[in-house]
Design an enzyme around this catalytic site. Structure first.
Site, PDB file in Angstrom:
ATOM      1  N   ASP A   1     -26.552 -10.022   6.500  1.00  0.00           N
ATOM      2  CA  ASP A   1     -26.775  -8.642   6.064  1.00  0.00           C
ATOM      3  C   ASP A   1     -26.494  -7.650   7.192  1.00  0.00           C
ATOM      4  O   ASP A   1     -26.073  -6.514   6.943  1.00  0.00           O
ATOM      5  CB  ASP A   1     -28.192  -8.457   5.518  1.00  0.00           C
TER       6      ASP A   1
ATOM      7  N   ARG B   1     -31.360 -12.433  15.122  1.00  0.00           N
ATOM      8  CA  ARG B   1     -30.830 -11.150  14.659  1.00  0.00           C
ATOM      9  C   ARG B   1     -30.344 -10.301  15.837  1.00  0.00           C
ATOM     10  O   ARG B   1     -29.312  -9.634  15.752  1.00  0.00           O
ATOM     11  CB  ARG B   1     -31.893 -10.393  13.861  1.00  0.00           C
TER      12      ARG B   1
ATOM     13  N   ARG C   1       0.824  -1.206   0.000  1.00  0.00           N
ATOM     14  CA  ARG C   1       0.000   0.000   0.000  1.00  0.00           C
ATOM     15  C   ARG C   1       0.860   1.259   0.000  1.00  0.00           C
ATOM     16  O   ARG C   1       1.911   1.287   0.639  1.00  0.00           O
ATOM     17  CB  ARG C   1      -0.914  -0.002   1.224  1.00  0.00           C
TER      18      ARG C   1
ATOM     19  N   ARG D   1     -22.938 -15.242  -0.264  1.00  0.00           N
ATOM     20  CA  ARG D   1     -23.435 -14.138  -1.090  1.00  0.00           C
ATOM     21  C   ARG D   1     -22.483 -12.948  -1.100  1.00  0.00           C
ATOM     22  O   ARG D   1     -22.616 -12.043  -1.926  1.00  0.00           O
ATOM     23  CB  ARG D   1     -24.817 -13.704  -0.609  1.00  0.00           C
TER      24      ARG D   1
END
Length: 736
Positions: free
Chosen positions: A644, A691, A431, A539
């Protein structure tokens, strides 16, 4: 001709005799005219009126900081050479790169011995490594090795000093002379000289050390780390003290110091002189002699008054209300005051000659600190007064960035150390200093994705660029049937009609293979199928099939129109570093349960955008997979509907910004699979409970709650205004 040569010879001889008689005293000082080597002395001026002038200091005293008990330069060098026998070590000569080729950059920590106590700070360092993505329990896979012996405190007068370290490390079969080993140290040497003696030979090991002298620092090999206390948090850490309403940058005090004053010994010269700059108005410099067991034996005429003045001011109040903070050397070069000033947005004024600043290989301290000279202390007030207010504010903002990115927790200090070493292994993929010194920092800008700043979502604005004008629709399919369901067919048709859609990728997470292409709807964009592994975290894997910057994450049962997709994508291109989507949720702190709560109620606040219908940058797939440790992804796979939330937490931790909600025709409803439709109520309750558990476990892992709440929703211009439909760009959004 002979006469001319004779005149030249006589002239040369006469010149030599004159030089010898009139300048002989000076010539005899040189070692060239001496049969034995002597140490060169500084040629101080010999004033003709020296007898009339008051002598304040002898030249020898000046060279030794006024304390005859201090070691000379030669003695200090000899002490350092006894410790750093491999003083010419470089990565190319003392590090085995071949160990890192097969398994990458993996770190192994030695098994801990039962009878070997560990300090609290060293336990935190080992825990930081073992819970990170770098850790491997197998020494065969390791590229770097960390000792289980506590080497932080090498002051032999300390109760945490570990004896016989040389014998212990030589008995380790993996030691190999220290090659590919990393040793951490905070304190070296002891009273009165505090040399850099560690009490054992580090061999070819990399030394990550606090209070590093530049003379003994091996550039490109060793790493200078900050001195931190045992109370420094393991992870997360407190936020900096600079807030949006903290401007203008000028505060009550210009320059402050409050701390110990050493009466004798190393470090006493600088702190004894600090009272000269105190004016009692905008410059406050307070010292106390009242420390140590025998301070009264050495007290001078100033001690009593200094001790009284010292109690008149609160240290924390001075930090809060000062623009600059003096950070002088103590017995060693570094001090806790350095990190305290960074957190308080009090610009450090460093008075510690010869200190290799923490992580200076990567961090540009010229943007966050003022580096002074101990011998020019009286010039410091005028120097800081000349700094323009705009630059002062830039300094303060940089201190907050550096504190949050690299210093606020032990985790960040350790991970920064490891990332610097990792960058050395592949210089062509390392970097740049721009990435290290610009938000969000190098720890969150992975070179595995790119080394060019323009490829990251948070640098578009600074580089005057923008993301690509197309997106990839990424649909996760979990239906058990052998044919595609009607919702996913309608979804593909609606998305493919978007003018911005480049391709559709279907993540097939079913046991049965996907139906043949003849059963799928005709599409104007290519449709690609990827076989999933049945994990929720699949995902967010960085699939090579995703070629665009923007990703539209969708569940197969999501219902969206083409207009909704188009408008959401236009909004996302203005905020490419954030999550932009439709269904939202929020979090809150429950004071009765003393834990975080999760709610799906429609309120004015939101902090989560569900990835069942959301745009985000594809870099977050790489960050999710490569940055987060495997244990955290396993947590997501074990809890339903947690992936998510983790993605939202991750993006919020990077950007420090909330997601953005856009207009949606219908309220999103979380669906359940066909197998459990009869018990949808019980399943929904269990998902809601999971959750909440997920949210609290993520907050515990990060050490704080990264999610940021917002009350912002973006609608199209003229949305639901009483005007002609022909004047509206997205008229279909208002249809039921």
């Amino acid at each position: 001709m002979q006469t001319r040569k004779k005149y030249i010879f006589l002239t040369f001889l006469a010149s030599w005799l004159l030089l010898f008689f009139f300048g002989g005293d000076q010539l005899r000082r040189f070692a060239f005219f001496s049969r034995r080597k002597v140490e060169a002395r500084r040629n101080w001026p010999n004033w003709t009126d020296r007898s009339l002038l008051k002598s304040f200091a002898d030249p020898e005293e000046l060279l030794s900081d006024g304390d005859p008990s201090l070691p000379s330069t030669r003695e200090r060098q000899a002490a350092r050479l006894s410790v750093y026998k491999n003083s010419r070590c470089r990565m190319e000569t003392c590090f085995d790169f071949s160990r890192c080729e097969k398994h990458g950059f993996k770190v192994f920590t030695y098994p801990r011995e039962r009878d070997q106590p560990l300090s609290e700070s060293y336990s935190k360092i080992l825990a930081s490594i073992e819970r990170s993505r770098y850790y491997t329990p197998s020494p065969e896979e390791a590229c770097l090795f960390i000792l289980s012996i506590d080497t932080l405190d090498r002051d032999h007068l300390s109760g945490q000093y570990v004896r016989n370290v040389d014998e212990k490390i030589r008995s380790f079969p993996l030691w190999n002379g220290g090659r590919n080993h990393l040793i951490f140290n905070l304190y070296s040497g002891t009273w009165p000289n505090y040399t850099e003696d560690l009490g054992f030979d580090i061999g070819q090991a990399i030394l990550a050390k606090a209070s590093f002298y530049t003379e003994s620092f091996r550039p490109g090999f060793d790493i200078s780390i900050p001195l931190f206390s045992k109370d420094h948090p393991q992870r997360g850490g407190e936020k900096g003290w600079l807030y949006q309403d903290s401007i203008p940058p000028k505060k009550k005090y210009l320059l402050v110091f409050k701390g110990k004053r050493y009466l004798t010994g190393i470090g006493s010269g600088t702190r004894n002189a600090l009272h000269h700059i105190h004016n009692g108005k905008d410059i406050i410099s307070l010292t106390t002699c009242k420390h140590g067991k025998d301070w009264e034996k050495h007290k001078d005429t100033r001690c009593d008054k200094d001790n009284v003045d010292y109690e008149k001011f609160d240290y924390q109040e001075l930090l809060h209300n000062s623009t600059f903070c003096i950070v002088p050397r103590g017995r060693r070069l570094g001090s806790f005051r350095f990190l305290e000033a960074l957190q308080a947005a009090c610009i450090p004024v460093l008075l510690s000659d010869g200190w290799e600043l923490p992580f200076a290989e990567a961090i540009d301290w010229g943007k966050a600190a003022v580096v002074g000279n101990e011998r020019l202390l009286l010039q410091i007030p005028s120097a800081v007064r000349c700094i323009h207010p705009e630059r002062v504010l830039a300094f303060q903002q940089q201190t907050q960035f550096l504190w949050d990115a690299y210093f606020s927790s032990v985790d960040k200090i350790v991970h920064t150390t490891l990332e610097i070493i990792k960058d050395r292994l592949l210089p062509h993929r390392s970097r740049s200093r721009f990435l290290w010194n610009t938000l969000p920092g190098a720890l969150l800008a992975l070179p595995d994705f790119s080394t060019h700043p323009g490829d990251f979502p948070f640098y578009y604005l600074q580089h005057g660029s923008s993301p690509s004008e197309k997106f990839t629709a990424f649909i996760r399919a979990v239906s058990l049937g052998g044919s595609p369901s009607q919702p996913i067919l309608r979804l593909i048709q609606a998305v493919s009609r978007s003018q911005y859609c480049a391709q559709i990728v279907v993540l097939w997470s079913c046991e049965k293979p996907p139906p043949p292409s003849g059963k799928w709807p005709q599409s104007t964009v290519p449709v690609t199928f990827i076989q999933g592994r049945g994990k929720l975290s699949d995902r967010f894997f960085p699939y090579a099939a995703i070629q665009t910057d923007a990703v539209l994450s969708l569940d197969e049962h999501t219902s969206l129109s083409t207009s909704e997709v188009d408008f959401a994508f236009v909004v996302w291109r203005s905020f490419p570093e954030r999550i932009v989507g439709f269904p939202t949720r929020s979090h809150f702190w429950d004071p009765e349960q003393r834990r975080w709560g999760y709610t799906s109620k429609w309120t004015n606040e939101l902090s989560i955008v569900l990835t069942a219908a959301a745009f985000y940058h594809r870099y977050y797939h790489t960050l999710f997979t490569e940055y987060l440790p495997a244990g955290l992804r396993e947590l997501v796979d074990g809890l339903a509907a947690c992936e998510d939330i983790l993605m939202n937490v991750l993006v919020a931790a990077v950007t420090k910004l909330p997601p953005i909600k856009v207009t949606q025709r219908k309220q999103h409803k979380e669906t359940v699979s066909q197998q459990v439709k009869g018990t949808a109520g019980a399943v929904g309750g269990r998902r809601f409970s999971q959750r909440q558990d997920c949210l609290n476990q993520l907050a515990d892992w990060f050490g704080y709650m990264p999610l940021v709440s917002s009350q912002l929703r973006l609608d199209p211009v003229l949305f639901k205004d009483q005007v002609s439909v022909l004047r509206k760009k997205y008229p279909r959004l208002e249809k039921p």
